[in-house]
Design an enzyme around this catalytic site. Structure first.
Site, PDB file in Angstrom:
ATOM      1  N   GLN A  37     -10.291  -4.402  -2.627  1.00 16.83           N
ATOM      2  CA  GLN A  37     -11.605  -3.968  -2.170  1.00 16.83           C
ATOM      3  C   GLN A  37     -12.676  -4.400  -3.169  1.00 16.83           C
ATOM      4  O   GLN A  37     -13.730  -4.927  -2.792  1.00 16.83           O
ATOM      5  CB  GLN A  37     -11.618  -2.445  -1.999  1.00 16.83           C
ATOM      6  CG  GLN A  37     -12.935  -1.908  -1.486  1.00 16.83           C
ATOM      7  CD  GLN A  37     -13.215  -2.363  -0.064  1.00 16.83           C
ATOM      8  OE1 GLN A  37     -12.399  -2.194   0.818  1.00 16.83           O
ATOM      9  NE2 GLN A  37     -14.381  -2.953   0.164  1.00 16.83           N
ATOM     10  N   HIS A  94      -7.790   0.202  -6.051  1.00 17.69           N
ATOM     11  CA  HIS A  94      -7.971  -0.575  -4.823  1.00 17.69           C
ATOM     12  C   HIS A  94      -8.648  -1.902  -5.200  1.00 17.69           C
ATOM     13  O   HIS A  94      -9.789  -2.180  -4.809  1.00 17.69           O
ATOM     14  CB  HIS A  94      -8.801   0.214  -3.808  1.00 17.69           C
ATOM     15  CG  HIS A  94      -8.685  -0.296  -2.405  1.00 17.69           C
ATOM     16  ND1 HIS A  94      -7.834  -1.332  -2.036  1.00 17.69           N
ATOM     17  CD2 HIS A  94      -9.326   0.071  -1.251  1.00 17.69           C
ATOM     18  CE1 HIS A  94      -7.963  -1.554  -0.742  1.00 17.69           C
ATOM     19  NE2 HIS A  94      -8.847  -0.728  -0.246  1.00 17.69           N
ATOM     20  N   ARG A 126       0.875  -1.174   0.000  1.00 23.16           N
ATOM     21  CA  ARG A 126       0.000   0.000   0.000  1.00 23.16           C
ATOM     22  C   ARG A 126       0.905   1.215   0.000  1.00 23.16           C
ATOM     23  O   ARG A 126       1.750   1.379   0.887  1.00 23.16           O
ATOM     24  CB  ARG A 126      -0.908   0.005   1.235  1.00 23.16           C
ATOM     25  CG  ARG A 126      -1.633   1.327   1.431  1.00 23.16           C
ATOM     26  CD  ARG A 126      -2.659   1.279   2.518  1.00 23.16           C
ATOM     27  NE  ARG A 126      -3.819   0.503   2.119  1.00 23.16           N
ATOM     28  CZ  ARG A 126      -5.024   0.594   2.677  1.00 23.16           C
ATOM     29  NH1 ARG A 126      -5.230   1.430   3.677  1.00 23.16           N
ATOM     30  NH2 ARG A 126      -6.031  -0.146   2.251  1.00 23.16           N
ATOM     31  N   ARG A 169     -13.281  -8.991   2.910  1.00 22.94           N
ATOM     32  CA  ARG A 169     -11.905  -8.715   2.486  1.00 22.94           C
ATOM     33  C   ARG A 169     -11.027  -9.950   2.731  1.00 22.94           C
ATOM     34  O   ARG A 169     -10.214 -10.323   1.898  1.00 22.94           O
ATOM     35  CB  ARG A 169     -11.342  -7.511   3.272  1.00 22.94           C
ATOM     36  CG  ARG A 169     -12.007  -6.173   2.939  1.00 22.94           C
ATOM     37  CD  ARG A 169     -11.672  -5.698   1.543  1.00 22.94           C
ATOM     38  NE  ARG A 169     -10.242  -5.628   1.330  1.00 22.94           N
ATOM     39  CZ  ARG A 169      -9.470  -4.584   1.658  1.00 22.94           C
ATOM     40  NH1 ARG A 169     -10.017  -3.506   2.170  1.00 22.94           N
ATOM     41  NH2 ARG A 169      -8.173  -4.598   1.408  1.00 22.94           N
ATOM     42  N   ASP A 178     -17.896   6.146  -0.784  1.00 30.27           N
ATOM     43  CA  ASP A 178     -16.577   6.112  -0.133  1.00 30.27           C
ATOM     44  C   ASP A 178     -16.297   7.532   0.381  1.00 30.27           C
ATOM     45  O   ASP A 178     -17.028   8.482   0.052  1.00 30.27           O
ATOM     46  CB  ASP A 178     -15.511   5.656  -1.152  1.00 30.27           C
ATOM     47  CG  ASP A 178     -14.108   5.551  -0.551  1.00 30.27           C
ATOM     48  OD1 ASP A 178     -13.980   5.460   0.692  1.00 30.27           O
ATOM     49  OD2 ASP A 178     -13.130   5.567  -1.326  1.00 30.27           O
ATOM     50  N   CYS A 233     -16.727   1.050   1.560  1.00 33.45           N
ATOM     51  CA  CYS A 233     -15.503   0.272   1.788  1.00 33.45           C
ATOM     52  C   CYS A 233     -14.915   0.516   3.165  1.00 33.45           C
ATOM     53  O   CYS A 233     -14.103  -0.281   3.638  1.00 33.45           O
ATOM     54  CB  CYS A 233     -14.483   0.583   0.706  1.00 33.45           C
ATOM     55  SG  CYS A 233     -13.952   2.298   0.723  1.00 33.45           S
TER      56      CYS A 233
HETATM   57  N1   CP Z   1     -11.252  -0.449   2.999  1.00 34.61           N
HETATM   58  C1   CP Z   1      -9.942  -0.413   3.360  1.00 34.61           C
HETATM   59  O1   CP Z   1      -9.037  -0.676   2.571  1.00 34.61           O
HETATM   60  O2   CP Z   1      -9.723  -0.086   4.660  1.00 34.61           O
HETATM   61  P1   CP Z   1      -8.315   0.216   5.337  1.00 34.61           P
HETATM   62  O3   CP Z   1      -7.806   1.521   4.780  1.00 34.61           O
HETATM   63  O4   CP Z   1      -8.610   0.286   6.807  1.00 34.61           O
HETATM   64  O5   CP Z   1      -7.353  -0.895   5.005  1.00 34.61           O
HETATM   65  N1  NVA Z   2     -10.520   6.201  -1.153  1.00 32.94           N
HETATM   66  C1  NVA Z   2     -10.006   5.879   0.165  1.00 32.94           C
HETATM   67  C2  NVA Z   2     -10.165   4.420   0.427  1.00 32.94           C
HETATM   68  C3  NVA Z   2      -9.721   3.981   1.800  1.00 32.94           C
HETATM   69  C4  NVA Z   2      -9.847   2.499   1.974  1.00 32.94           C
HETATM   70  C5  NVA Z   2      -8.547   6.307   0.242  1.00 32.94           C
HETATM   71  O1  NVA Z   2      -7.815   6.110  -0.731  1.00 32.94           O
HETATM   72  O2  NVA Z   2      -8.150   6.844   1.278  1.00 32.94           O
END
Ligand code: CP
Ligand code: NVA
Length: 292
Positions: free
Chosen positions: A130, A127, A100, A278, A209, A250
């Site tokens: 997700q 993502h 990430r 997940r 989101d 999400c």
């Molecule tokens: N939905 C999701 O990816 O959550 P986190 O940022 O907590 O991993």
């Molecule tokens: N769109 C959000 C998703 C978090 C899981 C971000 O990128 O922060």
């Protein structure tokens, strides 16, 4: 060559369908697979995470493996070691690398040099983990995927893009409603509008989101909240969808901003199932990538 999972579209439609079914099998029998027995999976977090970290760590353990979460400040990457060298070294030890990061280019470079599968655990543009879990949640809720219609309302971000990319592989239609300036620029298989009611009309699920993502400049937060306010997922918007429609998010959520408390904790949401799924989806993904 290892198989990577960076945008989600590395998988064929048939593979995504099989993976969704496998995730549901694993959900009903969580300890039935030891696909990662005695193997380690590195999980690099250059951005915060709750669900992704916990679901990958528990999922790898349930598959008989050892998860190794690595925060950015713990790696020599933070002192200038290259992504290439990091990829070479990790590949000598682990069965797969999850990452990430705040730059899509970092994942691409890691994949270019890694000798093991690289999994995108969230970038500014994608993502896909997700989106896989979301398909599992839809299949679980409706017993099928083909022909479902999902309305995504709010910021045209990484979650929206991956939802379109992965869902459209398996016959799920995604309509995205975002205001001018917040729309996806490249949503070929999705249907774009600036009208949340139009997107929601008759939909099987309404998804939202956060309005301010981790990669967004915090200085834009106030403007984003103002522009995106008409796109809040509330009971009235959900009423525009099909009578059986479910609400999705999400997470993390900001109740009162992109979603109301009433919907987030209400009867029509499948949001907490989404969070659980997940783990099951990622276990099915790991099985498939490791065996490839
Ligand atoms: N939905 C999701 O990816 O959550 P986190 O940022 O907590 O991993
Ligand atoms: N769109 C959000 C998703 C978090 C899981 C971000 O990128 O922060």
């Amino acid at each position: 060559m290892p198989r990577h999972f960076i945008t989600g579209t590395e998988l064929s439609a048939g593979e995504v369908r099989a993976l969704v079914e496998r995730a549901l099998e694993l959900k009903s029998a969580p300890y039935s697979s030891d696909a990662l027995r005695k193997r380690t999976v590195a999980l690099i977090f250059q951005k915060p995470s709750t669900r992704t970290r916990v679901s990958f760590e528990t999922g790898v353990a349930e598959l008989g493996g050892q998860p190794m979460a690595l925060r950015a400040d713990e790696l020599q990457l933070s002192r200038g070691e290259s992504i290439r060298d990091t990829a070479y070294v990790l590949s000598r030890h682990v069965a797969a690398i999850g990452i990430r990061t705040g730059e899509d280019e970092v994942v691409a470079e890691m994949a270019a040099y890694a000798g093991v599968p690289v999994i995108n655990m969230l970038t500014p543009r994608h993502h896909p983990c997700q989106a896989l879990a979301d398909l599992v949640t839809l299949r679980e809720a409706f017993g099928r995927l083909d022909g479902l219609k999902i309305a995504y309302v709010g910021d045209g971000n990484n979650v929206a893009r991956s939802l379109i990319d992965v869902a459209s592989l398996v016959g799920v239609e995604v309509r995205v409603a975002s205001p001018d300036g917040y729309q996806l620029e490249d949503s070929a298989p999705g249907v774009m509008t600036d009208d949340p009611h139009e997107a929601a009309r008759g939909a099987d699920a309404v998804y939202t989101d956060v309005w301010v993502s981790m990669s967004d400049d915090p200085a834009t937060a106030a403007a984003r909240r103002q522009m995106l306010a008409p796109y809040r997922l509330d009971a009235e918007l959900l009423d525009r969808a099909a009578p059986h429609a479910i609400a999705l998010h999400c997470l993390p959520a900001h109740p009162g901003e992109e979603i109301t408390e009433e919907v987030l904790y209400g009867q029509r949401q499948r949001i907490w199932d989404q969070a659980e799924n997940r783990r099951h989806a990622q276990k099915a993904l790991l099985e498939r990538l490791i065996d490839a």
